[in-house]
Scaffold this motif. Structure first.
Motif, PDB file in Angstrom:
ATOM      1  N   GLU A 187       0.830  -1.208   0.000  1.00 20.47           N
ATOM      2  CA  GLU A 187       0.000   0.000   0.000  1.00 20.47           C
ATOM      3  C   GLU A 187       0.870   1.266   0.000  1.00 20.47           C
ATOM      4  O   GLU A 187       1.180   1.803   1.064  1.00 20.47           O
ATOM      5  N   THR A 188       1.270   1.721  -1.192  1.00 20.26           N
ATOM      6  CA  THR A 188       2.078   2.938  -1.276  1.00 20.26           C
ATOM      7  C   THR A 188       1.253   4.163  -1.630  1.00 20.26           C
ATOM      8  O   THR A 188       1.772   5.280  -1.612  1.00 20.26           O
ATOM      9  N   GLY A 189      -0.030   3.953  -2.018  1.00 23.43           N
ATOM     10  CA  GLY A 189      -0.915   5.081  -2.274  1.00 23.43           C
ATOM     11  C   GLY A 189      -0.401   6.022  -3.343  1.00 23.43           C
ATOM     12  O   GLY A 189       0.034   5.600  -4.408  1.00 23.43           O
ATOM     13  N   ILE A 190      -0.415   7.315  -3.044  1.00 25.71           N
ATOM     14  CA  ILE A 190      -0.031   8.328  -4.031  1.00 25.71           C
ATOM     15  C   ILE A 190       1.402   8.815  -3.804  1.00 25.71           C
ATOM     16  O   ILE A 190       1.766   9.918  -4.192  1.00 25.71           O
ATOM     17  N   VAL A 191       2.224   7.980  -3.167  1.00 24.81           N
ATOM     18  CA  VAL A 191       3.594   8.380  -2.872  1.00 24.81           C
ATOM     19  C   VAL A 191       4.370   8.655  -4.157  1.00 24.81           C
ATOM     20  O   VAL A 191       5.087   9.664  -4.271  1.00 24.81           O
ATOM     21  N   ARG A 211       4.281  16.412 -16.739  1.00 22.86           N
ATOM     22  CA  ARG A 211       3.036  17.182 -16.708  1.00 22.86           C
ATOM     23  C   ARG A 211       1.828  16.307 -17.017  1.00 22.86           C
ATOM     24  O   ARG A 211       0.724  16.570 -16.552  1.00 22.86           O
ATOM     25  N   LEU A 212       2.037  15.244 -17.765  1.00 22.23           N
ATOM     26  CA  LEU A 212       0.957  14.314 -18.089  1.00 22.23           C
ATOM     27  C   LEU A 212       0.899  13.157 -17.097  1.00 22.23           C
ATOM     28  O   LEU A 212      -0.177  12.727 -16.683  1.00 22.23           O
ATOM     29  N   VAL A 213       2.056  12.667 -16.712  1.00 19.55           N
ATOM     30  CA  VAL A 213       2.116  11.476 -15.861  1.00 19.55           C
ATOM     31  C   VAL A 213       1.617  11.769 -14.454  1.00 19.55           C
ATOM     32  O   VAL A 213       0.922  10.936 -13.844  1.00 19.55           O
ATOM     33  N   ILE A 214       1.952  12.918 -13.912  1.00 26.04           N
ATOM     34  CA  ILE A 214       1.589  13.214 -12.518  1.00 26.04           C
ATOM     35  C   ILE A 214       0.076  13.173 -12.302  1.00 26.04           C
ATOM     36  O   ILE A 214      -0.400  12.473 -11.387  1.00 26.04           O
ATOM     37  N   PRO A 215      -0.768  13.857 -13.089  1.00 27.35           N
ATOM     38  CA  PRO A 215      -2.207  13.755 -12.849  1.00 27.35           C
ATOM     39  C   PRO A 215      -2.752  12.350 -13.093  1.00 27.35           C
ATOM     40  O   PRO A 215      -3.646  11.892 -12.359  1.00 27.35           O
ATOM     41  N   LEU A 216      -2.220  11.640 -14.098  1.00 29.62           N
ATOM     42  CA  LEU A 216      -2.690  10.275 -14.355  1.00 29.62           C
ATOM     43  C   LEU A 216      -2.358   9.352 -13.180  1.00 29.62           C
ATOM     44  O   LEU A 216      -3.176   8.520 -12.769  1.00 29.62           O
ATOM     45  N   SER A 217      -1.152   9.484 -12.648  1.00 34.92           N
ATOM     46  CA  SER A 217      -0.763   8.605 -11.546  1.00 34.92           C
ATOM     47  C   SER A 217      -1.490   8.970 -10.256  1.00 34.92           C
ATOM     48  O   SER A 217      -1.815   8.087  -9.444  1.00 34.92           O
ATOM     49  N   PHE A 218      -1.787  10.272 -10.045  1.00 29.87           N
ATOM     50  CA  PHE A 218      -2.614  10.647  -8.894  1.00 29.87           C
ATOM     51  C   PHE A 218      -4.000  10.003  -9.013  1.00 29.87           C
ATOM     52  O   PHE A 218      -4.541   9.485  -8.030  1.00 29.87           O
ATOM     53  N   ALA A 219      -4.561  10.028 -10.203  1.00 27.72           N
ATOM     54  CA  ALA A 219      -5.876   9.426 -10.414  1.00 27.72           C
ATOM     55  C   ALA A 219      -5.836   7.925 -10.150  1.00 27.72           C
ATOM     56  O   ALA A 219      -6.744   7.361  -9.520  1.00 27.72           O
ATOM     57  N   ALA A 220      -4.765   7.245 -10.606  1.00 28.47           N
ATOM     58  CA  ALA A 220      -4.633   5.809 -10.378  1.00 28.47           C
ATOM     59  C   ALA A 220      -4.490   5.500  -8.887  1.00 28.47           C
ATOM     60  O   ALA A 220      -5.081   4.539  -8.376  1.00 28.47           O
ATOM     61  N   GLY A 221      -3.708   6.313  -8.180  1.00 29.27           N
ATOM     62  CA  GLY A 221      -3.532   6.089  -6.744  1.00 29.27           C
ATOM     63  C   GLY A 221      -4.815   6.274  -5.966  1.00 29.27           C
ATOM     64  O   GLY A 221      -5.116   5.497  -5.057  1.00 29.27           O
ATOM     65  N   VAL A 310      19.462  17.712  -1.250  1.00 27.28           N
ATOM     66  CA  VAL A 310      18.845  17.676   0.080  1.00 27.28           C
ATOM     67  C   VAL A 310      17.351  17.984   0.024  1.00 27.28           C
ATOM     68  O   VAL A 310      16.546  17.243   0.607  1.00 27.28           O
ATOM     69  N   PRO A 311      16.884  19.062  -0.656  1.00 27.63           N
ATOM     70  CA  PRO A 311      15.429  19.270  -0.702  1.00 27.63           C
ATOM     71  C   PRO A 311      14.674  18.138  -1.389  1.00 27.63           C
ATOM     72  O   PRO A 311      13.599  17.740  -0.931  1.00 27.63           O
ATOM     73  N   VAL A 312      15.239  17.589  -2.482  1.00 28.36           N
ATOM     74  CA  VAL A 312      14.578  16.449  -3.132  1.00 28.36           C
ATOM     75  C   VAL A 312      14.591  15.241  -2.196  1.00 28.36           C
ATOM     76  O   VAL A 312      13.588  14.521  -2.060  1.00 28.36           O
ATOM     77  N   GLY A 313      15.730  15.004  -1.536  1.00 24.81           N
ATOM     78  CA  GLY A 313      15.805  13.892  -0.599  1.00 24.81           C
ATOM     79  C   GLY A 313      14.841  14.052   0.565  1.00 24.81           C
ATOM     80  O   GLY A 313      14.165  13.100   0.966  1.00 24.81           O
ATOM     81  N   LEU A 314      14.761  15.273   1.109  1.00 28.58           N
ATOM     82  CA  LEU A 314      13.858  15.514   2.229  1.00 28.58           C
ATOM     83  C   LEU A 314      12.397  15.352   1.802  1.00 28.58           C
ATOM     84  O   LEU A 314      11.584  14.769   2.524  1.00 28.58           O
ATOM     85  N   TRP A 315      12.071  15.862   0.631  1.00 25.56           N
ATOM     86  CA  TRP A 315      10.713  15.727   0.104  1.00 25.56           C
ATOM     87  C   TRP A 315      10.325  14.253  -0.045  1.00 25.56           C
ATOM     88  O   TRP A 315       9.282  13.811   0.424  1.00 25.56           O
ATOM     89  N   GLY A 316      11.185  13.483  -0.688  1.00 24.16           N
ATOM     90  CA  GLY A 316      10.890  12.066  -0.889  1.00 24.16           C
ATOM     91  C   GLY A 316      10.837  11.301   0.417  1.00 24.16           C
ATOM     92  O   GLY A 316       9.990  10.417   0.592  1.00 24.16           O
ATOM     93  N   PHE A 317      11.733  11.617   1.354  1.00 22.47           N
ATOM     94  CA  PHE A 317      11.751  10.906   2.634  1.00 22.47           C
ATOM     95  C   PHE A 317      10.460  11.156   3.408  1.00 22.47           C
ATOM     96  O   PHE A 317       9.843  10.215   3.907  1.00 22.47           O
ATOM     97  N   VAL A 318      10.050  12.424   3.522  1.00 30.69           N
ATOM     98  CA  VAL A 318       8.852  12.761   4.287  1.00 30.69           C
ATOM     99  C   VAL A 318       7.625  12.101   3.671  1.00 30.69           C
ATOM    100  O   VAL A 318       6.781  11.528   4.384  1.00 30.69           O
TER     101      VAL A 318
END
Length: 664
Positions: A187-191, A211-221, A310-318
Motif C-alpha cells: 500500500e504505497t498510495g499516491i507516494v 506534466r501528463l504522468v503526474i495527474p494520471l498517476s494521482f488518479a490511479a492512486g 537535500v530538498p529532493v531527498g527531504l521531500w521524498g523521505f517525508v
C-alpha cells in the motif's frame, strides 16, 4: 568522429573499465554481507503462506478475508515461490536478497538522470545497499513486500525520467503499469506521483512528460485507495493518535540521520541514559533530538553540492515515511518494524551523498575527508548488518530446534516450555546497536494455534493432520527465562504429569533446547542391563538418600566434560534437595566443586513420584583431574545434608565416594 560536450571530462577506455570493475566489486561486497541470510528461517507473518498456498491464485485478486491486506501481486509471488520450491528458506531469501540488489542497482541510473554526478550516484547506491534498516525486508520474508513495491516504483521512475520531449506513450503506459504493480504489491498510495511532483518542482522543464504522468498517476492512486477501502480484505487500518505520530517521528528522524546514528546514539546515552523499549510520551531529550535533527537538516541544505539533493531527498523521505507515521500508530510500531524505513531510505542516502559531494569539492583534503566519512559509515553499517542478521540466525536456531523436536517426538504430542515470544532485544543489544531509538525486528513466536505451522515451514514434519492440541506451549516461572512467554503457567507437578504422555522440550537462554522427557523419565525403573546400555556404571547395592532416593549409576562423559548421575525415586521425596559434587585428589583433598540443583533445576525432587528416574548433569571444572567424587544431597535453605545408607552403613559425612575412572 566522436564529439565531446563542452565541460565534460574525457574518460579513457581503461579508466572506464576500471570504474566498472570497481562498481562490480562494491556490489559483490554488499552481496557478501547478506549471504548469511540464506540460512535464516521463517518468522511471524511468514505463516501467511499457509493461507495463501491453499487458495486459487485468482482469489488473491478478489480481496479474500483473512489475507489482512490487499497485496495481490506480492501474494501471487509468494504463492508461486511455494509451488516451485516448497518451504525452502534459501530460495525465498535468495529472492529477497535479489530484490534488494536490484533496487540498489536501479538507484544509480535514476540519480544520473536527475543530474547527480557519478560520485554522488555511486555513493548513494552503496549507502543504500548497506542501509542499516534493510536487514528486515531481507531476513523477514513478509517484510520483503516493501522491497518488491520499491522495485516497481524505481522501475516506473527509470522509465519516466527521460530528459527532453522524446518520451513516448509507450514509456508513459509502462511507467503507469509499474506504478500500479507497486501499489498492488504494497500500500504505497499516491507516494510515487508526489515524488514526481517534487522532482518536477526542482527540475523545471527537464522532464516534460511529468506534466501528463503526474495527474494520471494521482488518479490511479486515488482509484486504488477507493478499491482498497471497498474490498472485503480484512483489516482496514486506522489513523494514529497525534501523540503516537509524534513519538514515531523519533524513529523517522533517526532514519533520516542514520549516518550520524553511532555519534548521536552515544551522545544521547551519555547525556540521558538508555531509552525504554516502549515510549509513553516525549521527554525533554526527545524534543531535543528532534530539534537537533532539524538543525542538522539545515546544515545539510547549506553544505550539499549540488544543493537540490537535500530538498529532493527531504521531500521524498517525508512523503515515503508519512503512511507509516499515520497508520502504524505507537512508537513501538516504527521501532519494531525497521522495514518501514526502507523506501524512505533511498531519499536519505541521496541527501547524504549530496553532503559528501559538497565536502569533496573542498580540494584534496575535502576528497580525503569525504572518502573517510563514506568508508566509516559503510563500516558501521556493515557491523550493524552483521548484528542484525545474527539476531535472525539466533532466532532460527530456536525454530530449527522446534522442527528437530517434532521429528524426534514422532507420534507423541509436543509440549514446549518457556518458548520465547521475541528474543530480539536481549540478543540484539548484546551485539552492535548504534541507534538510540528502536529495536531489533520481527516477532519470533506467536500463539499456540500457529506452532504446528512454525514447525512445518522450518523443516519439521507435516503436522497439519494432527489434533489441535498436538503441540502447545507452557510457561514455567520457576525456570525464569529472560524473555516474555505468552503461554499458560504450569507448575512442576503439572509438568511431571505431562511427561507421561508428551515429548517435553525446555528452551533455555543460551538458545539450547533440552528434551526433558529424556532427563526426567517417569515410565518405570530400569534394570541393570538398561543402565549399562545408557553408559552408566551401575551401583549395586545402590546408596539410599533420605530413605527415598537412590543413586543407580554414574559416568564421566569425556566428550562434554560432565559427570552424569542417575537418580531414582523409591518413594515420593516431598522435599527439594540440591546435589553437591566435590572433586578430590588422590589424598582425598578438595580440589573443586560442581554443586547445583537437580538436573539444573529442571526436575526438582519435591515433584518426583515413585519410579521416577532423573539424569543429572554436572559440568566439571576445566583443567582439574580428580581421583574421586564425593556426592550427596543437601537442603539449600538450611544446609542440612540428606542421610545416606550404603552397604548397611551410615557415612558420617552423609556422602558417597565414586572413583573418577573405571578399569586398570
Amino acid at each position: 568522429m566522436m564529439v565531446r560536450l563542452a565541460g565534460s571530462p574525457a574518460r579513457s577506455p581503461a579508466r572506464g573499465i576500471q570504474a566498472r570493475w570497481g562498481w562490480v566489486a562494491l556490489f559483490m561486497l554488499i552481496f557478501a554481507f547478506y549471504i548469511p541470510v540464506l540460512s535464516v528461517g521463517f518468522f511471524s507473518d511468514d505463516l501467511l503462506f499457509s493461507a495463501i498456498t491453499s487458495r486459487d491464485p485468482l482469489d488473491l485478486f478478489q480481496g479474500v478475508q483473512g489475507l489482512l491486506h490487499y497485496r495481490p501481486l506480492s501474494m501471487l509471488l509468494f504463492w508461486s515461490m511455494q509451488r516451485w520450491f516448497g518451504y525452502s528458506r534459501a530460495a525465498f531469501h535468495f529472492l529477497t536478497l535479489s530484490l534488494h540488489m536490484l533496487n540498489t542497482a536501479l538507484l544509480y541510473p535514476i540519480l544520473r538522470r536527475l543530474g547527480a554526478s557519478r560520485f554522488i550516484s555511486r555513493s548513494a547506491s552503496v549507502l543504500f545497499g548497506l542501509l542499516p534498516f534493510a536487514h528486515e525486508p531481507i531476513a523477514f520474508l513478509m517484510g520483503s513486500v516493501h522491497s518488491l513495491s520499491l522495485l516497481w516504483l524505481l522501475v516506473a521512475t527509470v522509465l519516466i525520467l527521460r530528459p527532453g520531449p522524446q518520451t513516448t506513450w509507450r514509456r508513459i503506459l509502462l511507467a503507469l503499469g509499474a506504478y500500479l504493480a507497486a501499489i498492488l504489491s504494497h500500500e504505497t498510495g499516491i507516494v510515487w506521483p508526489a515524488w514526481l511532483l517534487g522532482i518536477a518542482g526542482i527540475h523545471r522543464g527537464r522532464f516534460p512528460a511529468l506534466r501528463l504522468v503526474i495527474p494520471l498517476s494521482f488518479a490511479a492512486g486515488i482509484a486504488y485507495f477507493l478499491l482498497w477501502r471497498t474490498l472485503p480484505r480484512g483489516d482496514p487500518g486506522v489513523l494514529a493518535l497525534p501523540i503516537f505520530t509524534l513519538e514515531s517521528s523519533l524513529y523517522a528522524m533517526q532514519g533520516w540521520l542514520y549516518p550520524l546514528g553511532p555519534l548521536l546514539g552515544g551522545l544521547w546515552d551519555s547525556l540521558f541514559g538508555s531509552r525504554p523499549i516502549l515510549l509513553r510520551g516525549l521527554r525533554p531529550e526527545d524534543w531535543a533530538f528532534l530539534t537537533l535533527g532539524f538543525g542538522i537538516t539545515i546544515g545539510m541544505l547549506l553544505g550539499a553540492r549540488p544543493r537540490w539533493t537535500v530538498p529532493v531527498g527531504l521531500w521524498g523521505f517525508v512523503l515515503s515515511i508519512t503512511p507509516a507515521l499515520l497508520f502504524w500508530g505507537p512508537a513501538s510500531g516504527m521501532m519494531n518494524y525497521p522495514r518501514m524505513l526502507l523506501i524512505p531510505g533511498i531519499w536519505s542516502v541521496l541527501a547524504w551523498s549530496g553532503v559528501l559531494g559538497g565536502i569533496r569539492r573542498q580540494g584534496t583534503w575535502g576528497s580525503i575527508l569525504a572518502g573517510g566519512i563514506l568508508g566509516s559509515t559503510l563500516t558501521l553499517s556493515g557491523l550493524f548488518l552483521v548484528s542484525s542478521l545474527g539476531y535472525y540466525q539466533d532466532a532460527t536456531v530456536i525454530l530449527q530446534g522446534m522442527a528437530q523436536a517434532a521429528r524426534e517426538a514422532g507420534e507423541r504430542p509436543l509440549l514446549f516450555v518457556n518458548l520465547p515470544y521475541n528474543v530480539g532485544y536481549r540478543w540484539f543489544r548484546a551485539r552492535y546497536y548504534p541507534y538510540h531509538y528502536g529495536g531489533a525486528g520481527a516477532v519470533l513466536i506467536t500463539d499456540d494455534r500457529q506452532l504446528a505451522w512454525y514447525i512445518r515451514i522450518n523443516g519439521g514434519p507435516d503436522l497439519t493432520d494432527r489434533p489441535r492440541e498436538w503441540v502447545r506451549s507452557a510457561r514455567m516461572d520457576a525456570l525464569y527465562p529472560n524473555w516474555f512467554t505468552p503461554a499458560s503457567p504450569m507448575g512442576f507437578s503439572e509438568l511431571r504429569e505431562a511427561l507421561t504422555e508428551r515429548a517435553v522440550y525446555v528452551f533455555q537462554e543460551d538458545l539450547s533446547w533440552i528434551p526433558l522427557h529424556r532427563i526426567w523419565q517417569v515410565n518405570g525403573t530400569p534394570d541393570e542391563g538398561t543402565i549399562r546400555e545408557q553408559g552408566f556404571n551401575p551401583l549395586d547395592p545402590a546408596p539410599r538418600f533420605d530413605g527415598r532416593i537412590v543413586l543407580r549409576g554414574w559416568q564421566v562423559e569425556t566428550r562434554t566434560g560432565e559427570l552424569l548421575l542417575l537418580w531414582e525415586a523409591q518413594a515420593t521425596p516431598g522435599r527439594r534437595w540440591q546435589v553437591f559434587v566435590h572433586l578430590l585428589d588422590p589424598e582425598g583433598r578438595l580440589i573443586g566443586q560442581a554443586d547445583g540443583p537437580m538436573a539444573g533445576g529442571l526436575a526438582p525432587t519435591d515433584a518426583w513420584r515413585r519410579g521416577d528416574r532423573v539424569i543429572d548433569r554436572h559440568p566439571l571444572p576445566v583443567g582439574i583431574r580428580p581421583a574421586a567424587f564425593r556426592v550427596g544431597l543437601y537442603d539449600l535453605n538450611s544446609g542440612e545434608r540428606a542421610v545416606v545408607e550404603w552397604e548397611g552403613e551410615l557415612p558420617a559425612d552423609r556422602s558417597v565416594l565414586l572413583p573418577a575412572a573405571i578399569g586398570p
